[in-house]
Design a protein around this motif. Structure first.
Motif, PDB file in Angstrom:
ATOM      1  N   LEU A 110      18.199  38.640  81.712  1.00  0.00           N
ATOM      2  CA  LEU A 110      17.087  38.194  82.525  1.00  0.00           C
ATOM      3  C   LEU A 110      17.041  36.667  82.460  1.00  0.00           C
ATOM      4  O   LEU A 110      16.830  36.092  81.406  1.00  0.00           O
ATOM      5  N   ARG A 111      17.280  36.044  83.607  1.00  0.00           N
ATOM      6  CA  ARG A 111      17.479  34.593  83.612  1.00  0.00           C
ATOM      7  C   ARG A 111      16.321  33.878  84.293  1.00  0.00           C
ATOM      8  O   ARG A 111      16.326  33.654  85.498  1.00  0.00           O
ATOM      9  N   VAL A 112      15.339  33.544  83.499  1.00  0.00           N
ATOM     10  CA  VAL A 112      14.182  32.814  84.005  1.00  0.00           C
ATOM     11  C   VAL A 112      13.954  31.603  83.106  1.00  0.00           C
ATOM     12  O   VAL A 112      13.051  31.586  82.294  1.00  0.00           O
ATOM     13  N   PRO A 113      14.815  30.595  83.232  1.00  0.00           N
ATOM     14  CA  PRO A 113      14.716  29.459  82.311  1.00  0.00           C
ATOM     15  C   PRO A 113      13.434  28.657  82.502  1.00  0.00           C
ATOM     16  O   PRO A 113      12.731  28.811  83.506  1.00  0.00           O
ATOM     17  N   GLY A 114      13.179  27.796  81.525  1.00  0.00           N
ATOM     18  CA  GLY A 114      12.007  26.915  81.591  1.00  0.00           C
ATOM     19  C   GLY A 114      10.722  27.721  81.579  1.00  0.00           C
ATOM     20  O   GLY A 114      10.553  28.657  80.798  1.00  0.00           O
ATOM     21  N   ASN A 115       9.816  27.370  82.479  1.00  0.00           N
ATOM     22  CA  ASN A 115       8.530  28.055  82.536  1.00  0.00           C
ATOM     23  C   ASN A 115       8.632  29.413  83.211  1.00  0.00           C
ATOM     24  O   ASN A 115       7.652  30.148  83.287  1.00  0.00           O
TER      25      ASN A 115
ATOM     26  N   GLU B  56       9.746  31.775  81.955  1.00  0.00           N
ATOM     27  CA  GLU B  56       9.377  32.723  80.899  1.00  0.00           C
ATOM     28  C   GLU B  56       7.921  33.178  81.052  1.00  0.00           C
ATOM     29  O   GLU B  56       7.595  34.328  80.792  1.00  0.00           O
ATOM     30  N   ASP B  57       7.062  32.279  81.498  1.00  0.00           N
ATOM     31  CA  ASP B  57       5.663  32.654  81.722  1.00  0.00           C
ATOM     32  C   ASP B  57       5.544  33.633  82.893  1.00  0.00           C
ATOM     33  O   ASP B  57       4.707  34.538  82.870  1.00  0.00           O
TER      34      ASP B  57
ATOM     35  N   TYR C 112       7.820  35.717  83.813  1.00  0.00           N
ATOM     36  CA  TYR C 112       8.348  36.976  83.257  1.00  0.00           C
ATOM     37  C   TYR C 112       7.228  37.711  82.506  1.00  0.00           C
ATOM     38  O   TYR C 112       6.962  38.894  82.721  1.00  0.00           O
ATOM     39  N   ARG C 113       6.544  36.978  81.655  1.00  0.00           N
ATOM     40  CA  ARG C 113       5.426  37.585  80.912  1.00  0.00           C
ATOM     41  C   ARG C 113       4.372  38.130  81.861  1.00  0.00           C
ATOM     42  O   ARG C 113       3.828  39.205  81.659  1.00  0.00           O
TER      43      ARG C 113
ATOM     44  N   CYS D 243      11.286  28.768  77.838  1.00  0.00           N
ATOM     45  CA  CYS D 243      12.719  28.853  77.548  1.00  0.00           C
ATOM     46  C   CYS D 243      13.265  27.444  77.683  1.00  0.00           C
ATOM     47  O   CYS D 243      12.958  26.750  78.644  1.00  0.00           O
TER      48      CYS D 243
ATOM     49  N   ASP E  74      18.811  36.986  75.977  1.00  0.00           N
ATOM     50  CA  ASP E  74      19.459  37.013  77.288  1.00  0.00           C
ATOM     51  C   ASP E  74      20.348  35.768  77.328  1.00  0.00           C
ATOM     52  O   ASP E  74      19.909  34.704  76.900  1.00  0.00           O
TER      53      ASP E  74
ATOM     54  N   ARG F 245      21.462  32.911  79.289  1.00  0.00           N
ATOM     55  CA  ARG F 245      20.988  32.291  80.529  1.00  0.00           C
ATOM     56  C   ARG F 245      21.958  31.224  81.003  1.00  0.00           C
ATOM     57  O   ARG F 245      21.727  30.029  80.852  1.00  0.00           O
TER      58      ARG F 245
ATOM     59  N   ASN G 185      10.313  18.783  82.026  1.00  0.00           N
ATOM     60  CA  ASN G 185      10.672  20.184  81.862  1.00  0.00           C
ATOM     61  C   ASN G 185      11.898  20.255  80.963  1.00  0.00           C
ATOM     62  O   ASN G 185      12.548  19.245  80.724  1.00  0.00           O
TER      63      ASN G 185
ATOM     64  N   MET H  86       4.750  44.490  76.987  1.00  0.00           N
ATOM     65  CA  MET H  86       5.092  43.088  76.798  1.00  0.00           C
ATOM     66  C   MET H  86       6.346  42.874  75.941  1.00  0.00           C
ATOM     67  O   MET H  86       6.830  41.759  75.799  1.00  0.00           O
TER      68      MET H  86
END
Lengths: 742, 303, 427, 216
Positions: A356-361, A363-364, A366-367, C264, C295, C297, C397, D41
């Protein structure tokens, strides 16, 4: 050059005075170097020392200044004399710091210094202060190709900086792919909810901007010229063509979703209930327009289960699909799953992913998806099997380590990724002969350039650049790519990217106006001058220029476009008849240096090895070896070159004919992960040198007498070793038999 | 320093002749020296410990803890509640946090409490005795009372789980809490700060139900203390103390070891260092005798 | 207070790393006047301490050389090192910025001959090596340092060592009487590019950083691999100098973790993949790299590199957030405990060295910037402020180099828009 | 505790749950298990599984249980004895990057499995837990002496005598050190307001059942 007046300065600081006979150096400058003014100084880079030089220039009429002191990389502020030609004899890093301070080494050290002073003086005699590019032009107008988010952003940002812009958009409306989205992934905190695309606001801003002209349903039929003076034919669907002039171009032609029809195993084309991400956006917009939930396409039935298949036709190592990752698709699937969850939390949404590739923010986000109940499973999908109105999605659950399936999926969404709209691959299509140029409907820019109609590509169809440090520097000066045509990206990144590309375009205009080179020789005012009368129309320069700067006229003579030129000298290196030169860098300036070196006779047992070192990496590495007091053979004489691509084989044969015992060429890595700042220079040099063996055989010389090395700037410890090993090798094969004939 | 007063929640094991009665006795001795007055919460009840979940969901368990708060708030208003048992403290604190975070849970709890004629207001804080020592006195003040430094005695500070996680002592880390070592040093003893089993789980309540699995844990905890040259283990938790001390005989039987490592409470150390007798320190409550402490207790005070 | 320099046409760039240098150069090469301020003694920033870049495995100093040459060639950039912004007054188009300039104790006379360093024997931990190595207290930060001028560490000022350095200099370059200075300058717009710092690894307690010598961070590993680092480029582990052939790379060390950094950090997976190739480069088939990850990335074209590393038989991937690192007392080998979630297999793996792929946090928290900027909850600068203070690079960022350059170039245009508007207004 | 559901009620509860939630075990857990709403979660990093002191003894580690819940493996989860392995050490909780209250969720799953009658029948911690609950709710305080005896004799009189004999040394030591009192067998200590205490617990259970759709 009657008015040439050489002034030579020998510094005695930093130990030079103790280690070398500066008096002897002064004498050499005067007698051999023909310097009219020769001065020794204890601390040349001091204010007093610099003032001395300045006075000689202003009051004594010195036109050419040789500074025998430290490396050309050191004390650049002090030794800045823009009105005169300057050469630097590197006595510090290049001599006393890389030679042992022993009595035994004294003689060889002095000889090194003597030669570098000779070389500096002789180089100077063939140098002129660059007068600047006569081709300068400044059109403060930008062309932006593509009217999507990237294109509109580039236009608006350039306009805000005071530049006029024309947007040429192929379709009948602004907006691009983003206009087809229902929502976008959020770009600001709290990164929880899908956001408005903002496209309508962008379009409105573009339309309201008096500085921006929009040409819809139009394409580029022809682009010629150079930064500051591009001439572009804009062809409208109606058939009308207008020719407009621009200073620079931003190519923001975006992407096309990968063709999901190539994925029948994932059910696409076998059921209307299997869609790609773009298809899901269309469903979402249609549903929103009706004010209801997204329905099942096959029968309009209720959607209870949606499965998102990540990496569909991407990250593929079979060679059948895209090998790369499009980066945005994980977040896009999360967003699309939220379309369902936000409307009705009872809908099951499952994202099947491998990473699952959601770099940086991201991640929020994703949550947020998880907290809304989107289920994420690490699984490799093997098949989507449509049956009636439902699909079965078979996958290997990589965590539970079992083959399993989701039955009764009402909708399956394939995350298929981005394919850049880069036009034609100029390395794959034949080029038009001079005078035979025709536009190509597949091309984006239709460049009337010798080397092809679109920008050179790197891999996977994305435009070529040093994509780490200098991502915007394409291989066509004045034309900058932005958005997913450069690399896969989402909207937030495309906005940043387009803003940066707009700056580069503006900069290209300003550089062209001032006749300056762009990166990496920024500010260089020299440019290639060709003596056409000597040209044999061999086309080597036009073919080899890494930046496509040289066109051909109908008689196949080269036509130089100075403001496209990056001043690497590859053309000069390529020219078999040596008719291409820069005012301050030419076959002569280097030739004179290598000829200035005193070649001891064969009985002296003192070999001489010529090192032609790329000034970008190899030369700094040698400098730093000196700074670390790493010792290497005193038999080498190093000449920095702009790029190994600028090395003309005449230098090699001249050197060998004069009795040099060996020649080392030090350039940057080439190939897929090339490090050459001029992209192709070191590769071309390598190619040329592979042909040198024949020359050596004709001269009855061993092939080892010319050696090429790929060198990195960090090779501070390796370079002295390479030099010493090479000197030893020369010791083994013996001195050159050609000594005394040169 | 003025007398400090706290509402005391001793918990089920600490009462007279309970399995942690030695803890209670030594805490009382220690508090006497420190001029601390502990007033037992009248009619306090069991916290539910950590293994009562087969009997009920979380609401009932919050309710029983809330009852203790309600009693303290009613009968000992204004006083912080002090627990000596790790589980009592953890459960009470968990309830306090949860009720503070959820209005629904608070309402439900009070609805149930009404059956016992009580109400939870969330006014009292619950603290572990160690927090009181560190925060209300500080190491320096605690050190001033030392009359018999525990010189030459090496202690493996075994913090265990529940005084450490999930809440822990403020400013301490979950993986390497230092307060027990600092307390030992404050008492003049030698703290084996590199003792790597200081937060290993002893099996907790599962020492009873899963003895084999727990005794493997206990073996590691004791073995490492030996490896570091400890004279004894010291702990702040009654369940840790009981498990690690009591089951050494079983471990020896199972693994062929010859463990005989005393396991003491910090309060016993402090009582001895403060000049208390072996009886006041409840050293007679050790199944494995803490000889070195007994010797110091028997000696006359240095100052 | 020193009088003002620069004007409302000037762009101030704060931070001399890759983002700040890019911003300064791009603006200068558009013809703008730029003041580039850097807190440390040299330009170059964090990337100058990296051995190689992913995915090309090229050297950061290669791009640095070009950028430094562009800076040397430009007459539009004024570089000020050891300078920190303490106050920003004014508004969009007209700022007065206060700088605090720390003494270098070396003036422009310095020829970088190195005599002072030779004379001095006192050593200090080398900050460019994260303290893994030591250096003389009179030093050139590194061989690529710009300005190429020595620094006298304050620790020896006022000592006999300081006097020794001064006595050794034949050019009057050492001035031990230098004092901290305050300077004010005008600027029309500001690009804030103060970059990132590694998250404090000691806070990730189960991993034992700081307690176990053979647990290090990814930025430290770069220094071990670098020929100019403390081990001369040899992968030697700290406890005993033994070759680290069997290396564990622990992902999400601080990142994606609500106990530490919520975001991340984007670069760590790629950095670890790159570093597995250092191990391979050093030990060929004897190399053993294990990447513990949640993961991988490796987005966009980086996937090519991931695909290449996956094919490397010396590299193993374990899908697991490492639970705990213990140390074998006898050998000081780190032992990693956890569960491979692909099949839930429990492991206790011994390695020579553990490299924590440490997360990124902003060097300067956005809330601490003395100007009107929007701070996100991780401390990065978000867009949206009314001011002409524009974030660039990793101050905005967690970004890799190409995205940082992209961000810096975009920020530059935003700054140019402001000063161009000011210029048009004045014209 | 009087008033608890008998076996028949349990089976009935399970049937009704199956009917209500069908395949959506995740929703069932979210609505009926303590802190069950956290399950979604989890991002499968595995740090909890690796942190558990009893990890090797879990058939299904916590993240696997979370994934099995999402995958609808209801029976396998609820009949598992894994959750009963939790020692309440909270290692997983403090390390979880998503801050899931894993200990509480595991206890909650055990509670729910027990409530539906799906918990393994021979599970020492389950037995202990039931005995402990009954022990302390009888008087308001835990009675260690009675607790021990109950545990020893849970498998019958003979087994209990044997167990007691094997523990004789320890028992004597506890008596000698005054850490155990035989008098506790005779009632022992407790709260004064036992009636109120028990009423309050009954009420709490009633409220919780109502909220979770478990009542009648």
């Amino acid at each position: 050059m009657a008015d040439t007046k050489i002034a030579a300065y020998i510094c005695r600081g930093c130990g030079l005075g103790e280690r070398l006979s500066t008096g002897q150096l002064a004498k050499i400058a005067e007698k051999e170097g023909k310097a009219a003014i020769v001065r020794e100084h204890d601390f040349l880079c001091s204010e007093a020392g610099v003032q001395l030089i300045r006075d000689d220039i202003e009051k004594q009429g010195a036109t050419h200044v040789a500074i025998a002191a430290c490396s050309r990389r050191a004390k650049t502020e002090a030794f800045h004399f823009p009105t005169v030609a300057v050469s630097r004899a590197n006595l510090r890093e290049g001599v006393i710091w890389c030679q042992p301070d022993t009595d035994a080494a004294r003689e060889a050290t002095q000889e090194m210094a003597d030669d570098y002073v000779r070389m500096a003086c002789d180089e100077l005699k063939r140098m002129k202060v660059p007068a600047g590019n006569p081709d300068a032009a400044r059109l403060r107008r930008l062309l932006v190709v593509g009217g999507g988010v990237s294109g509109m952003t580039a236009a608006l940002e350039a306009s805000k900086a005071g530049y006029a812009v024309t947007i040429v958009e192929k379709s009948g409306a602004l907006g691009g792919w983003a206009a087809k989205l229902w929502k976008r992934t959020p770009a600001h905190e709290p990164f929880r909810e899908p956001a408005d695309t903002g496209v309508a606001a962008l379009v409105a801003a573009v339309e309201a901007d008096p500085n921006i002209t929009v040409r819809l349903a139009s394409v580029i039929a022809r682009t010629s010229g150079a930064p500051g003076r591009f001439s572009v034919d804009i062809a409208a669907e109606s058939g009308a063509t207008a020719t407009e002039a621009f200073g620079a171009i931003v190519q923001a032609t975006g992407f096309t979703p990968y063709d999901a029809a190539k994925l029948p195993e994932l059910g696409f084309g076998r059921s209307p209930n299997v869609v790609d991400q773009a298809g899901l956006e269309a469903l979402a917009r249609a549903a929103a327009a009706k004010g209801g939930p997204i329905r099942r396409p096959s029968d309009g039935g209720e959607v209870k289960t949606v499965v998102f298949v990540q990496c569909a036709g991407q990250r593929d190592d079979s060679g059948r699909h895209l090998p790369y990752c499009s980066g945005h698709c994980c977040a896009t699937s999360i967003k699309q799953a939220m379309y369902f969850k936000d409307a009705n939390p009872a809908v099951d949404t499952v994202v099947l992913y491998t990473d699952l590739r959601v770099p940086g923010n991201g991640e929020d986000f994703y949550r947020s998806g998880q907290s809304k109940g989107v289920v994420f499973s690490k699984g490799q999908v093997s098949a989507v099997e449509p049956s009636g109105d439902a699909c079965t999605v078979r996958f290997r659950d990589l965590i539970l380590d079992e083959d399993t399936a989701i039955e009764n999926a009402d909708l399956v969404v394939l995350a298929t990724g981005q394919v850049p709209n880069a036009g034609v691959d100029i390395d794959q299509v034949p080029q038009d002969e001079p005078g035979q140029w025709r536009p190509d409907s597949r091309s984006v820019l239709n460049l009337a350039y010798r080397q092809g109609k679109d920008l050179p590509l790197l891999r996977h169809g994305f435009s070529d650049s040093h994509f780490i440090c200098f991502p915007y520097e394409t291989r066509r000066t004045g034309i900058y790519t932005a958005g997913p045509v450069r690399r896969p990206m989402d909207i937030a990144q495309a906005v940043e990217d387009a803003t940066g590309a707009a700056l580069k375009a503006i900069q290209a205009i300003e550089n062209a106006a001032a006749g300056r080179a762009a990166h990496p020789r920024s500010g260089d005012l020299s440019f290639p001058i060709v003596r056409l009368e000597g040209c044999t129309q061999c086309k080597r320069c036009t073919v080899e220029c890494p930046f496509g700067a040289i066109d051909e006229d109908e008689k196949r003579y080269p036509v130089f476009n100075e403001s496209r030129c990056r001043r690497c000298g590859t053309c000069m290196g390529a020219c078999p008849v040596r008719v291409i030169a820069f005012e301050n860098y030419s076959v002569d300036t280097v030739g004179a240096q290598l000829k200035a070196v005193e070649i001891p006779d064969e009985f002296a047992e003192k070999p001489r090895i010529l090192v032609l070192a790329c000034e970008n990496d190899a030369y700094p590495a040698l400098d730093m070896a000196g700074m670390q007091r790493r010792v290497y053979s005193a038999f080498v004489r190093v000449i920095p070159v702009r790029c190994l691509g600028s090395v003309n084989t005449i230098w090699i044969s001249d050197a060998l004919n004069r009795g040099y015992d060996g020649v080392m060429l030090m350039g940057c890595k080439h190939g897929d992960d090339y490090q050459c700042h001029f992209v192709k220079g070191s590769e071309l040099a390598n190619y040329r040198m592979s042909k040198i063996d024949d020359t050596l055989k004709q001269m009855a010389l061993e092939t080892e007498r010319v050696a090429s090395y790929e060198v990195a700037i960090t090779d501070i410890e390796r370079l002295p070793r390479l030099i010493d090993e090479y000197a030893a090798k020369i010791g083994e094969i013996g001195l050159s038999p050609l000594k005394g004939f040169g | 320093m003025a007398k400090k007063e706290y509402a005391f929640y001793p918990g089920c094991t600490s009462h007279y002749r309970g399995s942690a009665s030695n803890y209670l006795v030594s805490v009382e001795s220690m508090c006497k020296t420190l001029d601390v007055k502990l007033t037992e919460i009248p009619d306090w009840n069991c916290c539910g410990a950590s293994v009562s979940y087969a009997g009920s969901g979380e609401l009932a368990r919050h309710v029983i803890n809330a009852r203790n708060f309600a009693l303290a708030e009613r009968d000992l208003p204004g006083q912080d509640i002090v627990a000596t048992c790790a589980a009592c403290w953890l459960n009470a604190r968990e309830t306090k946090e949860q009720l503070g975070a959820s209005a629904q849970l608070l309402a439900d709890t009070n609805e149930a409490l009404k059956e016992a004629g009580l109400q939870y207001r969330g006014e009292s804080e619950v603290r572990h005795m160690v927090e009181v020592l560190i925060e209300d006195f500080g190491y320096e003040a605690l050190g001033e009372k030392v009359v018999k430094p525990l010189e030459g005695v090496k202690f493996a500070g075994y913090v265990g789980c529940q005084t450490n996680r999930p809440f822990g002592i403020a400013g301490e880390s979950f993986e390497n809490p230092m307060y027990l070592d600092r307390l030992v040093e404050t008492m003049g003893g030698e703290a084996l700060t590199k003792y790597e089993q200081k937060v290993t789980c002893c099996g907790g309540a599962l020492a009873v139900s899963e003895p084999e699995k727990s005794q493997k844990q206990i073996k590691d905890i004791v073995e490492s203390a030996y490896d570091h040259g400890a004279d004894m283990i010291v702990t702040p938790c009654p369940l840790c103390q009981a498990n690690v001390e009591i089951y050494q005989a079983d471990v020896n039987r199972k693994y062929g070891t010859k463990f005989n490592m005393p396991v003491t409470y910090y309060s016993q150390l402090m009582t001895v260092a403060y000049g208390g007798s072996a009886k006041e320190a409840a050293l007679d409550g050790q199944i494995i005798r803490a000889t070195k402490l007994e010797e110091i207790a028997a000696k006359p005070a240095k100052k | 207070m020193t009088p003002s320099v620069a004007t409302s046409q000037t762009i101030l760039v704060v931070g001399g790393g890759i983002s700040g240098m890019t911003a300064a150069l791009e603006a200068a090469e558009c013809g703008k006047q730029v003041v580039l301020v850097e807190k440390s003694a040299t330009l170059g920033g964090r990337t100058a301490t990296l051995y190689r870049y992913f995915p090309k495995l090229c050297h950061p100093t290669c791009g640095l050389e070009i950028n430094l040459r562009r800076i040397k060639a430009s007459r539009n950039i004024r570089v000020m090192t050891l300078a920190e912004v303490t106050k920003i007054a004014g508004s969009r188009g007209g700022y007065t910025v206060t700088l605090k300039i720390a003494p270098r104790y070396v003036n422009a006379n310095c020829t970088a001959c190195g005599a002072c360093a030779e004379a001095v024997s006192a050593e200090i931990p080398n900050p460019w090596d994260y303290g893994l190595g030591r250096m003389k207290a009179a030093y050139l930060p590194h061989t690529m340092a710009y300005p190429q001028r020595y620094v006298i560490d304050p620790a020896i000022v006022g000592t006999a060592e300081g006097e020794k350095a001064k006595a050794a200099c034949r050019y009057g370059a050492i001035d031990l009487g230098m004092r901290e200075e305050t300077l004010e300058l005008e600027a029309g717009a500001i690009v804030w590019a103060t970059g990132w710092k590694p998250y404090d690894a000691a806070k990730i307690q189960p991993y034992g950083y700081g307690r176990f010598p053979n647990v290090i961070t990814s930025v430290e590993f770069e220094r071990l691999a670098d020929p100019h680092g403390p081990t001369g480029g040899k992968l030697l582990r700290p406890s005993d100098g033994k070759e680290a052939k069997n290396v564990a790379f622990v992902q999400c060390a601080g990142s994606r973790d609500e106990n530490h950094l919520r975001h991340c950090s984007r670069i760590c997976c790629m950095a670890s993949l790159k570093q597995t190739q250092y191990v391979r480069e050093a030990f060929a088939e004897d190399a053993r790299s294990t990447v513990y990850y949640i993961d991988i990335r490796a987005i966009d074209r980086f996937e090519d590199f991931y695909a290449k590393v996956r094919k490397d038989a010396t590299v193993t991937f374990v899908k697991s957030k490492v639970a705990r690192i213990a140390e074998d007392a006898a050998t000081r080998d780190p032992i990693l405990h956890g569960v491979d979630t692909e099949g839930y297999r429990r492991y206790a793996n011994r390695h020579d060295l553990v490299v924590l792929a440490i997360g990124m946090e902003p060097s300067v928290k956005a809330a601490d910037i003395p100007a009107d900027v929007v701070a996100d909850s991780s401390g990065f600068i978000d867009a949206g402020a009314e001011s002409a203070v524009f974030g660039a690079g990793c101050a905005t960022n967690a970004l890799d180099v190409n995205r940082a350059v992209q961000s810096a170039t975009a920020a530059t245009l935003r700054a140019i828009q402001v000063v161009n508007r000011a210029a048009r207004a004045e014209a | 505790m009087p008033g608890d559901a008998g076996m028949g009620d349990m089976a009935d509860l399970n049937e009704r749950a199956l009917a209500k939630y069908r395949n959506d075990f995740l929703r069932e857990v979210e609505e009926r298990v303590d802190e069950g709403h956290w399950v979604k979660m989890c991002m499968q990093c595995g740090v909890c599984a690796g942190s558990c002191p009893f990890g090797p003894h879990w058939e299904h580690s916590p993240p696997k249980i979370f994934l099995m819940i999402r995958a609808g493996k209801r029976e396998a989860v609820l009949t598992s004895d894994s959750m009963w392995m939790c020692t309440s050490c909270y290692n997983c909780v403090v390390r979880c990057p998503r801050k899931l209250p894993i200990t509480t969720i595991m206890h909650g799953l055990a509670t729910y499995a027990q409530r539906l009658g799906l918990a393994p029948k021979v599970q020492p911690t389950r037995d202990f837990s039931i005995i402990f609950w009954e022990n302390f709710t009888r008087t308001g305080r835990a009675n260690e002496m009675r607790l021990m005896l109950r545990l020893w004799f849970k498998e019958g009189f003979a087994a209990g005598v044997k167990k007691a004999l094997s523990m004789r040394d320890l028992g004597l030591a506890m008596l000698r050190t005054k850490r155990m009192s035989p008098l506790e067998i005779l009632g022992g200590h407790g709260v004064k307001d036992v009636k109120g205490f028990q009423a309050m617990i009954r009420k709490a259970k009633e409220i919780e059942d109502r909220r979770r759709g478990l009542s009648g």
